[in-house]
Design a protein around this motif. Structure first.
Motif, PDB file in Angstrom:
ATOM      1  N   SER A   1      -8.469  13.913  -5.042  1.00  0.00           N
ATOM      2  CA  SER A   1      -8.575  13.289  -6.346  1.00  0.00           C
ATOM      3  C   SER A   1      -7.780  11.985  -6.338  1.00  0.00           C
ATOM      4  CB  SER A   1      -8.027  14.227  -7.430  1.00  0.00           C
ATOM      5  OG  SER A   1      -6.624  14.336  -7.288  1.00  0.00           O
ATOM      6  N   THR A   2      -8.055  11.136  -7.284  1.00  0.00           N
ATOM      7  CA  THR A   2      -7.356   9.858  -7.380  1.00  0.00           C
ATOM      8  C   THR A   2      -5.853  10.072  -7.460  1.00  0.00           C
ATOM      9  OG1 THR A   2      -9.251   8.960  -8.553  1.00  0.00           O
ATOM     10  CG2 THR A   2      -7.218   7.695  -8.679  1.00  0.00           C
ATOM     11  N   HIS A   3      -5.438  11.113  -8.173  1.00  0.00           N
ATOM     12  CA  HIS A   3      -4.007  11.412  -8.297  1.00  0.00           C
ATOM     13  C   HIS A   3      -3.393  11.655  -6.922  1.00  0.00           C
ATOM     14  CE1 HIS A   3      -0.234  13.019  -9.762  1.00  0.00           C
ATOM     15  NE2 HIS A   3      -0.438  14.097  -9.026  1.00  0.00           N
ATOM     16  N   ILE A   4      -4.057  12.463  -6.097  1.00  0.00           N
ATOM     17  CA  ILE A   4      -3.538  12.784  -4.770  1.00  0.00           C
ATOM     18  C   ILE A   4      -3.597  11.549  -3.868  1.00  0.00           C
ATOM     19  CG2 ILE A   4      -3.880  14.197  -2.717  1.00  0.00           C
ATOM     20  CD1 ILE A   4      -2.879  15.895  -4.935  1.00  0.00           C
ATOM     21  N   GLN A   5      -4.697  10.810  -3.927  1.00  0.00           N
ATOM     22  CA  GLN A   5      -4.832   9.619  -3.083  1.00  0.00           C
ATOM     23  C   GLN A   5      -3.734   8.614  -3.378  1.00  0.00           C
ATOM     24  OE1 GLN A   5      -8.780   8.217  -3.799  1.00  0.00           O
ATOM     25  NE2 GLN A   5      -9.707   9.604  -2.315  1.00  0.00           N
ATOM     26  N   ASN A   6      -3.308   8.550  -4.636  1.00  0.00           N
ATOM     27  CA  ASN A   6      -2.257   7.608  -5.015  1.00  0.00           C
ATOM     28  C   ASN A   6      -0.859   8.129  -4.705  1.00  0.00           C
ATOM     29  OD1 ASN A   6      -4.129   5.772  -5.901  1.00  0.00           O
ATOM     30  ND2 ASN A   6      -4.121   6.545  -7.995  1.00  0.00           N
ATOM     31  N   ASN A   7      -0.757   9.357  -4.276  1.00  0.00           N
ATOM     32  CA  ASN A   7       0.518   9.938  -3.914  1.00  0.00           C
ATOM     33  C   ASN A   7       0.761   9.627  -2.433  1.00  0.00           C
ATOM     34  OD1 ASN A   7       2.610  11.622  -3.046  1.00  0.00           O
ATOM     35  ND2 ASN A   7       2.081  13.218  -4.515  1.00  0.00           N
ATOM     36  N   THR A   8       1.453   8.537  -2.179  1.00  0.00           N
ATOM     37  CA  THR A   8       1.622   8.092  -0.793  1.00  0.00           C
ATOM     38  C   THR A   8       2.422   9.079   0.043  1.00  0.00           C
ATOM     39  OG1 THR A   8       3.528   6.740  -1.424  1.00  0.00           O
ATOM     40  CG2 THR A   8       1.386   5.639  -1.324  1.00  0.00           C
ATOM     41  N   ASP A   9       3.377   9.783  -0.556  1.00  0.00           N
ATOM     42  CA  ASP A   9       4.138  10.777   0.204  1.00  0.00           C
ATOM     43  C   ASP A   9       3.206  11.873   0.726  1.00  0.00           C
ATOM     44  OD1 ASP A   9       6.538   9.456  -0.146  1.00  0.00           O
ATOM     45  OD2 ASP A   9       7.143  10.670  -1.873  1.00  0.00           O
ATOM     46  N   PHE A  10       2.336  12.389  -0.160  1.00  0.00           N
ATOM     47  CA  PHE A  10       1.410  13.437   0.270  1.00  0.00           C
ATOM     48  C   PHE A  10       0.405  12.882   1.269  1.00  0.00           C
ATOM     49  CE2 PHE A  10      -2.535  15.820   0.069  1.00  0.00           C
ATOM     50  CZ  PHE A  10      -2.070  17.078   0.390  1.00  0.00           C
ATOM     51  N   SER A  11      -0.128  11.717   1.013  1.00  0.00           N
ATOM     52  CA  SER A  11      -1.093  11.113   1.937  1.00  0.00           C
ATOM     53  C   SER A  11      -0.485  10.900   3.315  1.00  0.00           C
ATOM     54  CB  SER A  11      -1.604   9.776   1.393  1.00  0.00           C
ATOM     55  OG  SER A  11      -2.330   9.983   0.222  1.00  0.00           O
ATOM     56  N   ASP A  12       0.758  10.431   3.355  1.00  0.00           N
ATOM     57  CA  ASP A  12       1.451  10.246   4.638  1.00  0.00           C
ATOM     58  C   ASP A  12       1.630  11.584   5.345  1.00  0.00           C
ATOM     59  OD1 ASP A  12       1.577   7.544   4.131  1.00  0.00           O
ATOM     60  OD2 ASP A  12       3.702   7.562   3.558  1.00  0.00           O
ATOM     61  N   TRP A  13       2.048  12.599   4.580  1.00  0.00           N
ATOM     62  CA  TRP A  13       2.225  13.934   5.164  1.00  0.00           C
ATOM     63  C   TRP A  13       0.902  14.444   5.724  1.00  0.00           C
ATOM     64  CZ3 TRP A  13      -0.146  18.542   4.173  1.00  0.00           C
ATOM     65  CH2 TRP A  13       0.393  19.649   4.830  1.00  0.00           C
ATOM     66  N   TYR A  14      -0.159  14.304   4.944  1.00  0.00           N
ATOM     67  CA  TYR A  14      -1.486  14.769   5.370  1.00  0.00           C
ATOM     68  C   TYR A  14      -1.906  14.071   6.655  1.00  0.00           C
ATOM     69  CZ  TYR A  14      -6.400  16.009   5.261  1.00  0.00           C
ATOM     70  OH  TYR A  14      -7.634  16.495   5.601  1.00  0.00           O
ATOM     71  N   ASP A  15      -1.764  12.770   6.707  1.00  0.00           N
ATOM     72  CA  ASP A  15      -2.172  12.012   7.891  1.00  0.00           C
ATOM     73  C   ASP A  15      -1.402  12.441   9.145  1.00  0.00           C
ATOM     74  OD1 ASP A  15      -4.008  10.599   6.384  1.00  0.00           O
ATOM     75  OD2 ASP A  15      -2.694   8.861   6.111  1.00  0.00           O
ATOM     76  N   LEU A  16      -0.128  12.800   8.977  1.00  0.00           N
ATOM     77  CA  LEU A  16       0.706  13.185  10.124  1.00  0.00           C
ATOM     78  C   LEU A  16       0.564  14.654  10.515  1.00  0.00           C
ATOM     79  CD1 LEU A  16       4.024  11.331   9.240  1.00  0.00           C
ATOM     80  CD2 LEU A  16       2.473  10.808  11.128  1.00  0.00           C
ATOM     81  N   ASN A  17       0.210  15.520   9.578  1.00  0.00           N
ATOM     82  CA  ASN A  17       0.328  16.952   9.816  1.00  0.00           C
ATOM     83  C   ASN A  17      -0.956  17.769   9.767  1.00  0.00           C
ATOM     84  OD1 ASN A  17       3.358  17.264   9.996  1.00  0.00           O
ATOM     85  ND2 ASN A  17       3.110  16.112   8.103  1.00  0.00           N
TER      86      ASN A  17
END
Length: 126
Positions: free
Chosen positions: A53-69
């Motif tokens: 969702s847009t909310h999650i996409q705008n959450n850079t901490d979560f996006s960074d975590w997702y990309d790494l993990n």
């Protein structure tokens, strides 16, 4: 200094000197051992593109975590999650009992109860 080719040659020579009778694992023994492990029964999901969702996409901490993990899984539609055991201000590779219980709960809920440990001592929820 020993180069890579010379090192490989020395390793191969060492392996050749190991008596063959030390390897007592026959194909039937390997089959017997493999039969003790039940395969995981995955649902057929088909490949999906995870869109947040847009909310999650705008959450850079979560996006960074997702990309790494988060990694693709060998089964289509599934993902594996890597949990680092290197926490800030903590002994590397040390997990508290409370943290491990939370990870075990996640594994039971989402990963058929499986947790794997990598050679880097991270945990993987397959």
């Amino acid at each position: 200094m020993l180069g890579i080719e010379a090192f490989q040659q020395e390793v191969e020579q060492e392996i050749q000197q190991i008596p063959k009778e030390l390897n007592r694992l026959t194909d039937s023994e390997l089959s017997r051992i493999a039969s003790q492990f039940l395969p995981v029964v995955y649902e057929t999901l088909g490949e999906t593109d995870l869109e947040f969702s847009t909310h999650i996409q705008n959450n850079t901490d979560f996006s960074d975590w997702y990309d790494l993990n988060v990694r693709l899984h060998k089964v289509s539609g599934y993902r594996s999650v890597v949990i680092s055991t290197k926490f800030p201000n903590n002994i590397p590779d040390d997990v508290t009992s409370e943290q491990m219980r939370a990870i075990a709960d996640l594994a039971d809920r989402f990963c058929f109860g499986e947790i794997r440990v990598t050679h880097e001592q991270n945990l993987v929820l397959p």
